[in-house]
Scaffold this active site. Structure first.
Site, PDB file in Angstrom:
ATOM      1  N   TYR A 258      17.084  31.263   3.815  1.00 21.93           N
ATOM      2  CA  TYR A 258      15.728  31.886   3.911  1.00 21.93           C
ATOM      3  C   TYR A 258      15.809  32.375   5.807  1.00 21.93           C
ATOM      4  O   TYR A 258      16.339  32.014   6.556  1.00 21.93           O
ATOM      5  CB  TYR A 258      14.780  31.350   3.595  1.00 21.93           C
ATOM      6  CG  TYR A 258      13.847  31.357   2.422  1.00 21.93           C
ATOM      7  CD1 TYR A 258      14.114  32.735   1.526  1.00 21.93           C
ATOM      8  CD2 TYR A 258      13.617  30.264   2.089  1.00 21.93           C
ATOM      9  CE1 TYR A 258      13.085  32.236   0.441  1.00 21.93           C
ATOM     10  CE2 TYR A 258      12.963  30.220   0.272  1.00 21.93           C
ATOM     11  CZ  TYR A 258      13.445  31.204  -0.045  1.00 21.93           C
ATOM     12  OH  TYR A 258      13.309  31.003  -1.760  1.00 21.93           O
TER      13      TYR A 258
ATOM     14  N   LYS B 206       0.832  -0.877  -0.414  1.00 22.27           N
ATOM     15  CA  LYS B 206      -0.401  -0.093  -0.148  1.00 22.27           C
ATOM     16  C   LYS B 206       0.613   1.536  -0.200  1.00 22.27           C
ATOM     17  O   LYS B 206       1.588   1.037   0.094  1.00 22.27           O
ATOM     18  CB  LYS B 206      -1.483  -0.295   1.285  1.00 22.27           C
ATOM     19  CG  LYS B 206       0.027   0.299   2.343  1.00 22.27           C
ATOM     20  CD  LYS B 206      -1.180  -0.152   3.441  1.00 22.27           C
ATOM     21  CE  LYS B 206      -0.166  -0.399   4.932  1.00 22.27           C
ATOM     22  NZ  LYS B 206      -1.293  -0.806   6.238  1.00 22.27           N
TER      23      LYS B 206
ATOM     24  N   ASP C 162      13.116  22.805  -3.018  1.00 19.15           N
ATOM     25  CA  ASP C 162      14.059  22.290  -4.192  1.00 19.15           C
ATOM     26  C   ASP C 162      15.109  22.534  -3.497  1.00 19.15           C
ATOM     27  O   ASP C 162      16.775  21.990  -4.148  1.00 19.15           O
ATOM     28  CB  ASP C 162      14.061  23.383  -5.178  1.00 19.15           C
ATOM     29  CG  ASP C 162      12.480  23.933  -6.117  1.00 19.15           C
ATOM     30  OD1 ASP C 162      11.559  22.892  -5.334  1.00 19.15           O
ATOM     31  OD2 ASP C 162      12.485  24.474  -5.813  1.00 19.15           O
TER      32      ASP C 162
ATOM     33  N   ARG D 201       1.170 -10.267   7.011  1.00 21.70           N
ATOM     34  CA  ARG D 201       0.875  -9.567   6.786  1.00 21.70           C
ATOM     35  C   ARG D 201       2.434  -8.717   6.103  1.00 21.70           C
ATOM     36  O   ARG D 201       2.270  -8.708   7.739  1.00 21.70           O
ATOM     37  CB  ARG D 201      -0.055  -8.427   6.595  1.00 21.70           C
ATOM     38  CG  ARG D 201      -1.012  -9.442   6.590  1.00 21.70           C
ATOM     39  CD  ARG D 201      -2.533  -8.555   6.369  1.00 21.70           C
ATOM     40  NE  ARG D 201      -2.991  -7.654   8.022  1.00 21.70           N
ATOM     41  CZ  ARG D 201      -3.439  -8.459   8.726  1.00 21.70           C
ATOM     42  NH1 ARG D 201      -3.768  -9.514   9.156  1.00 21.70           N
ATOM     43  NH2 ARG D 201      -3.508  -7.286  10.286  1.00 21.70           N
TER      44      ARG D 201
ATOM     45  N   HIS E 120      -6.707  -7.000  13.431  1.00 19.99           N
ATOM     46  CA  HIS E 120      -5.401  -5.792  12.631  1.00 19.99           C
ATOM     47  C   HIS E 120      -4.591  -5.845  14.119  1.00 19.99           C
ATOM     48  O   HIS E 120      -5.523  -5.841  15.430  1.00 19.99           O
ATOM     49  CB  HIS E 120      -5.190  -5.247  12.016  1.00 19.99           C
ATOM     50  CG  HIS E 120      -4.494  -3.756  11.657  1.00 19.99           C
ATOM     51  ND1 HIS E 120      -2.575  -4.753  11.173  1.00 19.99           N
ATOM     52  CD2 HIS E 120      -3.482  -2.421  11.748  1.00 19.99           C
ATOM     53  CE1 HIS E 120      -1.712  -4.044  11.505  1.00 19.99           C
ATOM     54  NE2 HIS E 120      -2.672  -2.882  11.636  1.00 19.99           N
TER      55      HIS E 120
ATOM     56  N   ARG F  91     -11.090   0.101  14.314  1.00 22.69           N
ATOM     57  CA  ARG F  91     -10.984   1.199  12.876  1.00 22.69           C
ATOM     58  C   ARG F  91     -11.931   0.613  12.517  1.00 22.69           C
ATOM     59  O   ARG F  91     -12.923   1.308  12.650  1.00 22.69           O
ATOM     60  CB  ARG F  91      -8.938   0.479  12.464  1.00 22.69           C
ATOM     61  CG  ARG F  91      -9.404   2.003  11.216  1.00 22.69           C
ATOM     62  CD  ARG F  91      -7.585   1.323  11.467  1.00 22.69           C
ATOM     63  NE  ARG F  91      -7.441   0.312  10.433  1.00 22.69           N
ATOM     64  CZ  ARG F  91      -5.846   0.014  10.171  1.00 22.69           C
ATOM     65  NH1 ARG F  91      -4.538   0.884   9.979  1.00 22.69           N
ATOM     66  NH2 ARG F  91      -5.633  -0.677   9.432  1.00 22.69           N
TER      67      ARG F  91
ATOM     68  N   CYS G   3      15.335  25.163   2.135  1.00 23.06           N
ATOM     69  CA  CYS G   3      14.057  25.980   1.221  1.00 23.06           C
ATOM     70  C   CYS G   3      13.198  24.494   0.000  1.00 23.06           C
ATOM     71  O   CYS G   3      13.208  23.276   0.471  1.00 23.06           O
ATOM     72  CB  CYS G   3      15.188  26.434   0.044  1.00 23.06           C
ATOM     73  SG  CYS G   3      16.469  27.310   0.342  1.00 23.06           S
TER      74      CYS G   3
HETATM   75  C1  LIG Z   1      -0.474  -1.690   6.751  1.00 18.54           C
HETATM   76  C2  LIG Z   1      -1.157  -2.990   7.599  1.00 18.54           C
HETATM   77  C3  LIG Z   1      -0.608  -3.960   7.394  1.00 18.54           C
HETATM   78  C4  LIG Z   1       0.770  -3.695   7.356  1.00 18.54           C
HETATM   79  O1  LIG Z   1       1.532  -3.468   8.466  1.00 18.54           O
HETATM   80  P1  LIG Z   1       4.125  -3.227   9.201  1.00 18.54           P
HETATM   81  O2  LIG Z   1       3.395  -2.864  10.491  1.00 18.54           O
HETATM   82  O3  LIG Z   1       4.107  -2.742   7.976  1.00 18.54           O
HETATM   83  O4  LIG Z   1       4.143  -4.952   9.518  1.00 18.54           O
HETATM   84  C5  LIG Z   1      -0.759  -5.533   8.303  1.00 18.54           C
HETATM   85  N1  LIG Z   1      -2.151  -5.036   8.368  1.00 18.54           N
HETATM   86  C6  LIG Z   1      -3.361  -4.277   7.824  1.00 18.54           C
HETATM   87  C7  LIG Z   1      -4.001  -4.537   8.058  1.00 18.54           C
HETATM   88  C8  LIG Z   1      -2.102  -2.667   7.543  1.00 18.54           C
HETATM   89  O5  LIG Z   1      -3.058  -1.481   7.002  1.00 18.54           O
END
Ligand SMILES: *Cc1c(COP(=O)(O)O)cnc(C)c1O
Length: 383
Positions: free
Chosen positions: A278, A55, A326, A232, A179, A149, A324
């Protein structure tokens, strides 16, 4: 190290070479990503697959290149955050299963069905909204075990959803997941509560979906051998530890994929009392060598990084004055040539600047820094 300069065009899967003129770029070492996947694979049980999390343009590393490298190295599943990100991968010719982790609108369902993109079913309401679509599609049910979430929290709601999908053979529930919100912390109290809550919800399934998955990088790395059907793998696939505590307790060393480079474009000797940048906020306290670098906050070198250093000839040289949009200026300890190589993140000779240093300076986490590098920075790949 072979440097490959590629840019993906709009056309399906085609690669086009592009020249870059400004010597400022992100280097992505795809071998490091592959090596992190291979090392993790050795620690997992045989039946546990790796879902590469790509992602946010693969945490700034480039989604298409990273997805292909991860699949070559043994990952078999991919996940992204949004419908757009899944379509980008399909357009590039990626055929592996892709899970969209976030909420997808029902209007995306026909495309998901047609292009074999798996969507997250995160509430009864969402599932019920699919009722007029009767072509087959894949979904993973998301359980909210304590992250707060998206996902099912109540057993009754999940039961209702399971009845709904049982009567609709075209809804293909290929997975169930949750998660963790604290897997990167030493204190496992909340982490264990989440595992227990998830397992209770799993018991409601008459038949367990094929892919049960719970672990992000942190949960995977703290206990690689004890996992479900898939893990994941996000931040640590890129070689970065999810937290300092995990960093101290890694089951294998991680290899960093990303480094940030530029070159000196201008060098001058300034007199004591000369002000730089600046607001004239920096004044040379003696006669000094000052160099200008073609990178600024529009690239992701944020203004709050003005106290950081860069590497030249393996030594740290401080940024001086305000960064700055750039460009920025640094103080040298001796004259260097125009074109001298500069490393802002990564290794040069025996010195290294880690993304964690920037994260500390910006009071954030490395995740945020990776994905705030702008599109203006070309990503160059080596493998
Ligand atoms: C982003 C995400 C992950 C990955 O998490 P990491 O800490 O980068 O390994 C896994 N599961 C879900 C649902 C996420 O949104």
């Amino acid at each position: 190290m072979k440097r490959i300069i590629v840019k993906h065009t709009e056309k399906e899967g085609s690669l086009m070479s592009q020249s870059y003129y400004r010597p400022t770029f992100i280097q992505v070492d795809l071998q490091a990503i592959k090596s992190n996947i291979k090392h993790l694979k050795e620690k997992l049980q045989k039946h546990t697959s790796i879902m590469a999390i790509v992602k946010a343009n693969a945490y700034g590393h480039g989604a298409i290149e990273v997805a292909n490298a991860a699949l070559q190295a043994g990952a078999t599943l991919l996940a992204v955050a949004s419908p757009e990100e899944s379509v980008q991968l399909r357009d590039a010719g990626v055929t592996a299963d892709i899970l969209v982790l976030g909420a997808s609108p029902i209007s995306f369902l026909p495309i998901a069905s047609e292009r074999n993109i798996t969507l997250t079913a995160y509430s009864y309401e969402w599932l019920f909204a699919t009722r007029h679509f009767t072509k087959s599609f894949k979904t993973h049910i998301k359980i909210d075990s304590g992250m707060g979430r998206i996902g099912f929290v109540q057993q009754e709601e999940l039961q209702k959803a399971l009845v709904f999908v049982r009567d609709r053979k075209w809804i293909n529930v290929t997975g169930v997941f949750t998660h963790f919100s604290t897997a990167d912390e030493e204190d496992a109290t909340h982490f264990k509560k989440q595992i227990a809550a998830f397992e209770q919800m799993l018991d409601l399934f008459e038949q367990r979906p094929a892919i049960v998955h719970t672990s992000n990088s942190a949960a995977t790395l703290r206990n690689p051998s004890q996992d479900w059907d898939a893990v994941r793998f996000g931040i640590s696939m890129y070689g970065i530890a999810p937290s300092p505590w995990i960093d101290e307790n890694l089951p294998f060393p991680l290899e960093r994929a990303l480094s940030l480079h530029t070159e000196v474009v201008h060098v001058k000797r300034v007199k004591k009392g000369t002000s730089i940048g600046y607001g004239a906020s920096y004044t040379a306290s003696s006669d000094e060598w000052i160099a200008t670098l073609p990178i600024g906050y529009a690239d992701g070198l944020l203004r709050k990084l003005h106290n950081q250093s860069v590497l030249i000839k393996g030594k740290r040289m401080p940024i001086v004055g305000k960064i700055c949009m750039d460009q920025c200026m640094i103080r040298l300890d001796e004259q260097v040539d125009i074109g001298e190589k500069v490393v802002l993140l990564g290794k040069q000779m025996n010195e290294e600047i880690r993304i964690e240093e920037w994260a500390n300076a910006l009071q954030t986490i490395p995740y945020e820094i990776c994905c705030t590098f702008s599109n203006r920075l070309p990503r160059l790949y080596s493998e």
